[in-house]
Design a protein around this motif. Structure first.
Motif, mmCIF file in Angstrom:
data_model
loop_
_atom_site.group_PDB
_atom_site.id
_atom_site.type_symbol
_atom_site.label_atom_id
_atom_site.label_comp_id
_atom_site.label_asym_id
_atom_site.label_seq_id
_atom_site.Cartn_x
_atom_site.Cartn_y
_atom_site.Cartn_z
ATOM 1 N N GLU A 22 -2.440 12.518 -2.896
ATOM 2 C CA GLU A 22 -1.717 13.196 -1.804
ATOM 3 C C GLU A 22 -1.296 12.212 -0.712
ATOM 4 O O GLU A 22 -0.172 12.260 -0.217
ATOM 5 N N ARG A 23 -2.167 11.322 -0.343
ATOM 6 C CA ARG A 23 -1.852 10.335 0.710
ATOM 7 C C ARG A 23 -0.749 9.381 0.255
ATOM 8 O O ARG A 23 0.150 9.054 1.018
ATOM 9 N N GLU A 24 -0.821 8.922 -0.974
ATOM 10 C CA GLU A 24 0.156 7.958 -1.489
ATOM 11 C C GLU A 24 1.569 8.530 -1.547
ATOM 12 O O GLU A 24 2.541 7.786 -1.423
ATOM 13 N N HIS A 25 1.684 9.835 -1.697
ATOM 14 C CA HIS A 25 3.009 10.466 -1.716
ATOM 15 C C HIS A 25 3.760 10.252 -0.407
ATOM 16 O O HIS A 25 4.989 10.289 -0.388
ATOM 17 N N HIS A 26 3.040 9.987 0.671
ATOM 18 C CA HIS A 26 3.679 9.799 1.978
ATOM 19 C C HIS A 26 4.521 8.521 2.047
ATOM 20 O O HIS A 26 5.350 8.375 2.939
ATOM 21 N N ARG A 27 4.345 7.645 1.090
ATOM 22 C CA ARG A 27 5.196 6.446 1.076
ATOM 23 C C ARG A 27 6.654 6.833 0.861
ATOM 24 O O ARG A 27 7.560 6.065 1.131
ATOM 25 N N HIS A 28 6.891 8.050 0.390
ATOM 26 C CA HIS A 28 8.245 8.532 0.148
ATOM 27 C C HIS A 28 8.807 9.336 1.314
ATOM 28 O O HIS A 28 9.881 9.913 1.199
ATOM 29 N N ASP A 29 8.093 9.374 2.427
ATOM 30 C CA ASP A 29 8.577 10.089 3.616
ATOM 31 C C ASP A 29 9.743 9.357 4.288
ATOM 32 O O ASP A 29 10.419 9.931 5.130
ATOM 33 N N ILE A 30 9.912 8.094 3.947
ATOM 34 C CA ILE A 30 11.018 7.300 4.485
ATOM 35 C C ILE A 30 11.759 6.637 3.321
ATOM 36 O O ILE A 30 11.266 6.624 2.188
ATOM 37 N N ARG A 31 12.925 6.077 3.627
ATOM 38 C CA ARG A 31 13.692 5.397 2.573
ATOM 39 C C ARG A 31 12.956 4.148 2.099
ATOM 40 O O ARG A 31 12.307 3.462 2.886
ATOM 41 N N PRO A 32 13.064 3.835 0.820
ATOM 42 C CA PRO A 32 12.465 2.598 0.312
ATOM 43 C C PRO A 32 13.216 1.397 0.869
ATOM 44 O O PRO A 32 14.344 1.515 1.341
ATOM 45 N N GLY A 33 12.575 0.237 0.808
ATOM 46 C CA GLY A 33 13.182 -0.969 1.359
ATOM 47 C C GLY A 33 13.132 -2.147 0.416
ATOM 48 O O GLY A 33 12.458 -2.128 -0.614
ATOM 49 N N LEU A 34 13.848 -3.178 0.814
ATOM 50 C CA LEU A 34 13.865 -4.423 0.036
ATOM 51 C C LEU A 34 12.570 -5.199 0.202
ATOM 52 O O LEU A 34 12.136 -5.917 -0.695
ATOM 53 N N SER A 35 11.961 -5.087 1.374
ATOM 54 C CA SER A 35 10.678 -5.726 1.643
ATOM 55 C C SER A 35 9.865 -4.769 2.487
ATOM 56 O O SER A 35 10.413 -3.908 3.170
ATOM 57 N N TRP A 48 -3.375 -1.938 -6.775
ATOM 58 C CA TRP A 48 -2.459 -0.827 -6.510
ATOM 59 C C TRP A 48 -2.910 0.014 -5.332
ATOM 60 O O TRP A 48 -2.101 0.388 -4.481
ATOM 61 N N ASP A 49 -4.210 0.327 -5.236
ATOM 62 C CA ASP A 49 -4.702 1.150 -4.133
ATOM 63 C C ASP A 49 -4.436 0.486 -2.785
ATOM 64 O O ASP A 49 -4.063 1.149 -1.819
ATOM 65 N N ASP A 50 -4.625 -0.832 -2.717
ATOM 66 C CA ASP A 50 -4.379 -1.563 -1.471
ATOM 67 C C ASP A 50 -2.894 -1.570 -1.128
ATOM 68 O O ASP A 50 -2.512 -1.415 0.033
ATOM 69 N N ARG A 51 -2.066 -1.745 -2.136
ATOM 70 C CA ARG A 51 -0.619 -1.759 -1.914
ATOM 71 C C ARG A 51 -0.145 -0.414 -1.356
ATOM 72 O O ARG A 51 0.619 -0.353 -0.396
ATOM 73 N N PHE A 52 -0.637 0.671 -1.948
ATOM 74 C CA PHE A 52 -0.253 1.995 -1.451
ATOM 75 C C PHE A 52 -0.781 2.229 -0.040
ATOM 76 O O PHE A 52 -0.136 2.867 0.774
#
Length: 109
Positions: A22-35, A48-52
């Motif tokens: 559920e928490r990781e889904h929030h990475r999609h609350d904004i537009r993705p970026g190049l960096s 992966w857990d740290d990256r998210f």
């Protein structure tokens, strides 16, 4: 087209969507970026857990100054060629496969 920003969580494979918590889904609350925050804090060497977690921290704490910091850190990493992995599958593994295994272990425990 406006689908991506310069700074934001890096887009990942669509096949990974069912494996986000559920928490990781929030990475999609904004537009993705190049960096993004995860890229300047370890790139492919992160689990992966740290990256998210870095991605969600970025989404929760958006500031112009953080974006500026990420831009400068990105340029530094690119020009110094730091954190580049030759075989990313060997280092980070396939996220979907890792989560399937984790889910199976939790279900079987």
């Amino acid at each position: 087209m406006g689908d991506m920003a310069v700074i934001g969580p890096r887009p990942l494979l669509v096949e990974y969507l069912p494996y986000y918590n559920e928490r990781e889904h929030h990475r999609h609350d904004i537009r993705p970026g190049l960096s993004g925050w995860a890229q300047v804090n370890g790139r492919n060497s992160l689990k992966w857990d740290d990256r998210f977690e870095y991605d969600v921290q970025y989404v929760e704490n958006l500031t112009f100054m953080k974006d500026v910091k990420i831009v400068f850190k990105t340029f530094k990493k690119v020009f110094c060629r730091s954190g580049i992995a030759e075989d990313t599958n060997r280092i980070e593994g396939n996220f979907a496969e890792i989560r399937k295994k984790q889910m199976k272990e939790k279900g079987g425990a």
